[in-house]
Design a protein around this motif. Structure first.
Motif, PDB file in Angstrom:
ATOM      1  N   ASP A 189      53.395  36.957  29.543  1.00  0.00           N
ATOM      2  CA  ASP A 189      52.651  35.463  29.234  1.00  0.00           C
ATOM      3  C   ASP A 189      51.381  35.301  29.114  1.00  0.00           C
ATOM      4  O   ASP A 189      50.712  34.655  28.444  1.00  0.00           O
ATOM      5  CB  ASP A 189      52.491  34.968  30.811  1.00  0.00           C
ATOM      6  CG  ASP A 189      52.180  33.870  31.090  1.00  0.00           C
ATOM      7  OD1 ASP A 189      52.440  33.189  30.602  1.00  0.00           O
ATOM      8  OD2 ASP A 189      51.283  33.598  32.259  1.00  0.00           O
ATOM      9  N   VAL A 190      50.256  36.595  29.054  1.00  0.00           N
ATOM     10  CA  VAL A 190      48.788  36.339  28.893  1.00  0.00           C
ATOM     11  C   VAL A 190      48.544  37.365  27.952  1.00  0.00           C
ATOM     12  O   VAL A 190      47.043  37.416  27.811  1.00  0.00           O
ATOM     13  CB  VAL A 190      48.360  36.604  30.258  1.00  0.00           C
ATOM     14  CG1 VAL A 190      48.767  35.683  31.336  1.00  0.00           C
ATOM     15  CG2 VAL A 190      48.234  38.004  30.942  1.00  0.00           C
ATOM     16  N   LEU A 191      49.111  38.462  27.413  1.00  0.00           N
ATOM     17  CA  LEU A 191      48.819  38.956  26.105  1.00  0.00           C
ATOM     18  C   LEU A 191      47.857  38.871  25.299  1.00  0.00           C
ATOM     19  O   LEU A 191      46.557  39.109  24.674  1.00  0.00           O
ATOM     20  CB  LEU A 191      49.774  40.302  26.006  1.00  0.00           C
ATOM     21  CG  LEU A 191      48.659  41.382  24.953  1.00  0.00           C
ATOM     22  CD1 LEU A 191      47.462  41.929  25.570  1.00  0.00           C
ATOM     23  CD2 LEU A 191      50.091  41.829  24.890  1.00  0.00           C
ATOM     24  N   GLY A 192      48.569  37.616  24.091  1.00  0.00           N
ATOM     25  CA  GLY A 192      47.822  37.044  23.561  1.00  0.00           C
ATOM     26  C   GLY A 192      46.758  35.810  23.807  1.00  0.00           C
ATOM     27  O   GLY A 192      45.925  36.529  23.034  1.00  0.00           O
ATOM     28  N   ASP A 193      46.971  35.534  24.931  1.00  0.00           N
ATOM     29  CA  ASP A 193      45.524  34.465  24.953  1.00  0.00           C
ATOM     30  C   ASP A 193      44.807  35.350  25.019  1.00  0.00           C
ATOM     31  O   ASP A 193      43.550  34.689  25.317  1.00  0.00           O
ATOM     32  CB  ASP A 193      46.375  32.937  26.651  1.00  0.00           C
ATOM     33  CG  ASP A 193      47.320  32.727  26.019  1.00  0.00           C
ATOM     34  OD1 ASP A 193      47.100  32.225  24.710  1.00  0.00           O
ATOM     35  OD2 ASP A 193      47.542  31.891  27.196  1.00  0.00           O
ATOM     36  N   ALA A 194      44.748  36.358  26.477  1.00  0.00           N
ATOM     37  CA  ALA A 194      43.698  36.854  26.312  1.00  0.00           C
ATOM     38  C   ALA A 194      43.138  37.812  24.883  1.00  0.00           C
ATOM     39  O   ALA A 194      41.360  37.746  25.314  1.00  0.00           O
ATOM     40  CB  ALA A 194      43.918  38.081  26.946  1.00  0.00           C
ATOM     41  N   LEU A 195      43.627  38.736  24.373  1.00  0.00           N
ATOM     42  CA  LEU A 195      43.677  39.076  22.877  1.00  0.00           C
ATOM     43  C   LEU A 195      42.622  37.697  21.777  1.00  0.00           C
ATOM     44  O   LEU A 195      41.752  38.062  21.499  1.00  0.00           O
ATOM     45  CB  LEU A 195      44.369  39.732  22.445  1.00  0.00           C
ATOM     46  CG  LEU A 195      45.079  40.686  22.944  1.00  0.00           C
ATOM     47  CD1 LEU A 195      46.098  41.414  22.013  1.00  0.00           C
ATOM     48  CD2 LEU A 195      44.044  42.019  23.287  1.00  0.00           C
ATOM     49  N   ALA A 196      43.369  36.582  22.442  1.00  0.00           N
ATOM     50  CA  ALA A 196      42.825  35.622  21.372  1.00  0.00           C
ATOM     51  C   ALA A 196      41.144  34.239  21.894  1.00  0.00           C
ATOM     52  O   ALA A 196      40.625  34.466  21.187  1.00  0.00           O
ATOM     53  CB  ALA A 196      43.793  34.557  21.652  1.00  0.00           C
ATOM     54  N   ARG A 197      40.844  35.378  23.034  1.00  0.00           N
ATOM     55  CA  ARG A 197      39.719  34.836  24.174  1.00  0.00           C
ATOM     56  C   ARG A 197      38.744  35.398  23.894  1.00  0.00           C
ATOM     57  O   ARG A 197      37.571  35.593  24.632  1.00  0.00           O
ATOM     58  CB  ARG A 197      40.186  33.815  25.146  1.00  0.00           C
ATOM     59  CG  ARG A 197      41.064  33.036  25.039  1.00  0.00           C
ATOM     60  CD  ARG A 197      41.814  31.942  26.207  1.00  0.00           C
ATOM     61  NE  ARG A 197      42.690  31.768  26.208  1.00  0.00           N
ATOM     62  CZ  ARG A 197      43.060  31.321  27.485  1.00  0.00           C
ATOM     63  NH1 ARG A 197      43.254  30.926  28.297  1.00  0.00           N
ATOM     64  NH2 ARG A 197      44.041  29.782  27.202  1.00  0.00           N
ATOM     65  N   GLY A 198      39.203  36.986  23.578  1.00  0.00           N
ATOM     66  CA  GLY A 198      38.016  38.274  24.005  1.00  0.00           C
ATOM     67  C   GLY A 198      38.206  38.613  25.266  1.00  0.00           C
ATOM     68  O   GLY A 198      37.406  39.265  25.969  1.00  0.00           O
ATOM     69  N   VAL A 199      39.178  38.800  26.456  1.00  0.00           N
ATOM     70  CA  VAL A 199      39.024  38.667  27.389  1.00  0.00           C
ATOM     71  C   VAL A 199      39.599  40.371  27.294  1.00  0.00           C
ATOM     72  O   VAL A 199      40.900  40.672  27.369  1.00  0.00           O
ATOM     73  CB  VAL A 199      40.055  37.817  28.764  1.00  0.00           C
ATOM     74  CG1 VAL A 199      39.886  38.608  29.862  1.00  0.00           C
ATOM     75  CG2 VAL A 199      39.452  36.747  29.080  1.00  0.00           C
ATOM     76  N   ARG A 200      38.963  41.192  27.903  1.00  0.00           N
ATOM     77  CA  ARG A 200      39.463  42.807  27.876  1.00  0.00           C
ATOM     78  C   ARG A 200      40.455  43.161  29.415  1.00  0.00           C
ATOM     79  O   ARG A 200      39.993  42.479  30.033  1.00  0.00           O
ATOM     80  CB  ARG A 200      39.017  43.537  27.372  1.00  0.00           C
ATOM     81  CG  ARG A 200      37.260  43.161  26.314  1.00  0.00           C
ATOM     82  CD  ARG A 200      36.381  43.655  26.047  1.00  0.00           C
ATOM     83  NE  ARG A 200      36.617  45.416  25.499  1.00  0.00           N
ATOM     84  CZ  ARG A 200      35.899  46.436  25.260  1.00  0.00           C
ATOM     85  NH1 ARG A 200      34.477  45.512  25.485  1.00  0.00           N
ATOM     86  NH2 ARG A 200      35.901  47.164  25.087  1.00  0.00           N
ATOM     87  N   ILE A 201      41.761  43.364  29.330  1.00  0.00           N
ATOM     88  CA  ILE A 201      42.352  43.599  30.198  1.00  0.00           C
ATOM     89  C   ILE A 201      42.066  45.623  31.083  1.00  0.00           C
ATOM     90  O   ILE A 201      42.195  46.678  29.799  1.00  0.00           O
ATOM     91  CB  ILE A 201      43.898  43.924  29.903  1.00  0.00           C
ATOM     92  CG1 ILE A 201      44.334  42.293  29.530  1.00  0.00           C
ATOM     93  CG2 ILE A 201      44.797  44.179  31.250  1.00  0.00           C
ATOM     94  CD1 ILE A 201      44.815  41.830  29.107  1.00  0.00           C
ATOM     95  N   VAL A 202      42.049  45.806  32.226  1.00  0.00           N
ATOM     96  CA  VAL A 202      41.868  47.011  32.356  1.00  0.00           C
ATOM     97  C   VAL A 202      42.807  46.304  33.779  1.00  0.00           C
ATOM     98  O   VAL A 202      43.116  45.890  34.809  1.00  0.00           O
ATOM     99  CB  VAL A 202      40.290  47.924  33.218  1.00  0.00           C
ATOM    100  CG1 VAL A 202      40.560  48.930  33.414  1.00  0.00           C
ATOM    101  CG2 VAL A 202      39.184  46.957  32.082  1.00  0.00           C
ATOM    102  N   ALA A 203      43.795  48.157  33.860  1.00  0.00           N
ATOM    103  CA  ALA A 203      44.638  47.500  35.110  1.00  0.00           C
ATOM    104  C   ALA A 203      45.156  49.777  35.334  1.00  0.00           C
ATOM    105  O   ALA A 203      45.162  50.601  34.253  1.00  0.00           O
ATOM    106  CB  ALA A 203      46.118  47.147  34.477  1.00  0.00           C
TER     107      ALA A 203
END
Length: 596
Positions: free
Chosen positions: A71-85
């Protein structure tokens, strides 16, 4: 961090494997984030992931992470939001492979880094040879890594960092070390960043979830997930996305600060030993709390290793009884089931249960409704299959008003957890970087002695380490004199409880600082132990936190073994604070309730 601002915003999108899918999308759309972090790994989650991988080698990670990324990967990449899990569980590479497949399906190409090296299974034979006592069959054994491997991955340009076992707060601290250039020996800053991570690592618990004054928390269906707005000096503001439900106040933050810690002056993490006793919490506008005052010291020379093993089998049944004396009927039903099945086990040559637990929930006197909880353990599955078949007959055999069976109870392995310390020199984190190379960040080998552990690393100091000073009592604190009366503790305090294995901690925060001397006088370790005598069998230790006008009670042998090893209905100690809030406290004649 975003251009033009001097802070980093991090959203806590998941507090456990199974958390709501609402969090990631809500935070991404309304959090104005730099980072989205996920904490999936409760201690016993690792054993479940190990079992999943034994059945399917490509599994062993938190599959929910892939579901929410869809659901969110594409939008996160487009907005420059990095993900740590820490979604990698015992198979970080498998998690990364699943994410790459999803990204390819969506036409995306995220730069993914993977942290490995926490699995200590290969070292177990050598540890046994060295005299370390270990169970014969270990299901999982993983060291709690810190933030340095995550920092290394972000330094290398990763959009997504997937780890295995790490301390819950490391997913936040690693991002802050990368953004602000904090060094491994900036201990005060590392403690502050760890506290920021601690406040958001449990999802909505940091923004109104489980709050004592639950009626003050609006819009549960749209509960806001927590966001920390962090600055280079270590101060930060706890908040949530605008327009969401939930609640962020100093009291909410204080409850979460105390959640699952031991000695607040020595909370052990791989990167730093934290001292939270001088932390202050101050409202900074609506739904915003400024957090300051964490202090840090050099870390220890060891990692905590959390391991799990199977020890027989367990099963738990429940049924509902309605009517007069419902509680008595429910208890007699449980006793009858145990007597009947013990006779059947004896005839089958299977031996008695290794443990049993009967709880009656709800009405205990007069007319009402009660729920029977009956849990048993046995070394052999066949014995518990006999038990499981003998629950339904209660519906026609004994108490009138019996209903609510919920089907034949399952029989499952009894998974138990144990911990030990391992020298940091014996493990090496390996970071697989987006460009195909690897990095091996060196953890601080530590100088702080091992005594006085916080719950994160499982040990306990035996003495109170911080005494309150400078608080002027609002009245004579001696609970004696004409006109004094008794009220429940909830009239004077907020509280929250948590667990680590068979240890429960209960944080108690004074609603008004002037009440703290009265609470100190009456909430002694002995008094708390007496009030919880039916639940706590071990030592109760009290610690104080002057900065937030609070106590932390650490209760040993409190959860029947804890986690999946416990047969109790409340195996995780979530209700312990509620029991303590009912404790009677003597107050003077002019006392008025502190609840608003």
């Amino acid at each position: 961090m975003r251009a033009g601002r001097n802070h980093v915003r991090i959203g806590g999108a998941a507090g456990f494997w199974g958390d709501s899918a609402l969090g990631p999308r809500q935070l991404l759309d309304g959090g104005d984030l730099d980072y989205l972090v996920f904490d999936y790994l409760a201690e016993l989650t690792m054993s479940l992931l190990a079992a999943a991988r034994r059945k399917q080698p490509e599994l062993g990670y938190a599959t929910d992470f892939i579901d929410v990324m869809r659901d969110v990967l594409g939008d996160a990449l487009a907005r420059g939001v990095r993900i740590v899990a820490n979604a990698g569980g015992i198979n970080p590479q498998g998690c990364a492979a699943a994410l790459r497949a999803l990204a390819a399906e969506q036409g995306l190409a995220p730069r993914i880094a993977v942290v490995e090296g926490d699995d200590v299974s290969a070292l177990l034979p050598a540890l046994r040879a060295e005299g370390v006592e270990l169970p014969a069959t270990v299901l999982s054994a993983n060291a709690y890594f810190g933030a340095l491997p995550i920092k290394a991955a972000l330094d290398a340009g990763a959009d997504v960092v997937i780890t295995g076992r790490c301390v819950d707060s490391a997913v936040t601290l690693g991002a802050l070390m990368h953004e602000f250039g904090w060094a491994p020996d900036d201990y005060d800053l590392l403690a502050a960043g760890s506290l920021a991570g601690h406040l958001i690592e449990c999802g909505c618990q940091g923004s109104g979830g489980l709050f004592t004054d639950w009626e003050q928390v609006p819009d549960w269906a749209n509960s806001g997930y927590p966001v920390v707005e962090c600055r280079a000096d270590g101060s930060f503001v706890l908040g949530k996305p605008e327009g969401t439900g939930g609640l962020v106040t100093p009291a909410v933050a204080a409850e979460q600060l105390l959640y699952e810690i031991g000695d607040p002056s020595r909370y052990l993490l791989p990167d730093v030993v934290c001292d939270f006793t001088a932390v202050t919490l101050q409202a900074e506008g609506p739904q915003r709390v400024l957090v300051q005052g964490a202090r840090g010291h050099a870390p220890t020379s060891t990692y905590k290793v959390s391991a799990t093993y199977a020890d027989g089998f367990r099963s738990a049944a429940q049924l509902t009884v309605i009517g007069h004396e419902a509680g008595r009927k429910a208890r007699r039903s449980a006793e009858a089931i145990l007597e009947r099945t013990r006779a059947m086990l004896a005839r089958a040559g299977l031996g008695d249960y290794s443990a049993t637990q009967v709880d009656v929930l709800g009405a205990t006197e007069g007319f009402g409704q009660a729920v029977m909880w009956l849990a048993v353990a046995h070394p052999q599955r066949a014995a518990l299959e006999i038990f499981a078949r003998e629950i339904a007959p209660a519906g026609t055999s004994w108490a009138p008003g019996t209903t609510g069976f919920g089907g034949r109870p399952a029989v499952s392995p009894a998974i138990k957890q144990f911990s030990f310390l391992l020298a940091k020199t014996r493990l090496q984190a390996i970071v697989h970087l987006p460009d195909g190379t690897t990095a091996q960040p060196v953890s601080h080998h530590g100088v702080t002695p091992e005594s006085g552990h916080g719950l994160e690393h499982g040990g306990l100091a035996r003495q109170s380490t911080c005494l309150i000073s400078g608080v002027t009592p609002g009245w004579d604190t001696s609970p004696a004199g004409a006109g004094w009366r008794v009220v429940p503790l909830i009239e004077l305090a907020w509280a929250r409880s948590g667990d680590k294995g068979d240890i429960a901690n209960i944080g108690v925060i004074a609603r008004q600082p002037g009440d703290l001397p009265l609470l100190r006088e009456q909430l002694t370790p002995d008094a708390v132990a007496a009030h919880l005598a039916g639940k706590v069998r071990g030592t109760v230790t009290r610690y104080e936190l002057p900065g937030i006008h609070a106590f932390n009670f650490v209760c040993e042998q409190a959860l029947g073994g804890g986690g999946m090893a416990s047969l109790r209905h409340d195996a995780l100690g979530k209700g312990m604070a509620q029991w303590l809030l009912a404790m009677p406290v003597a107050v003077p004649p002019d006392f008025t309730s502190r609840r608003t």
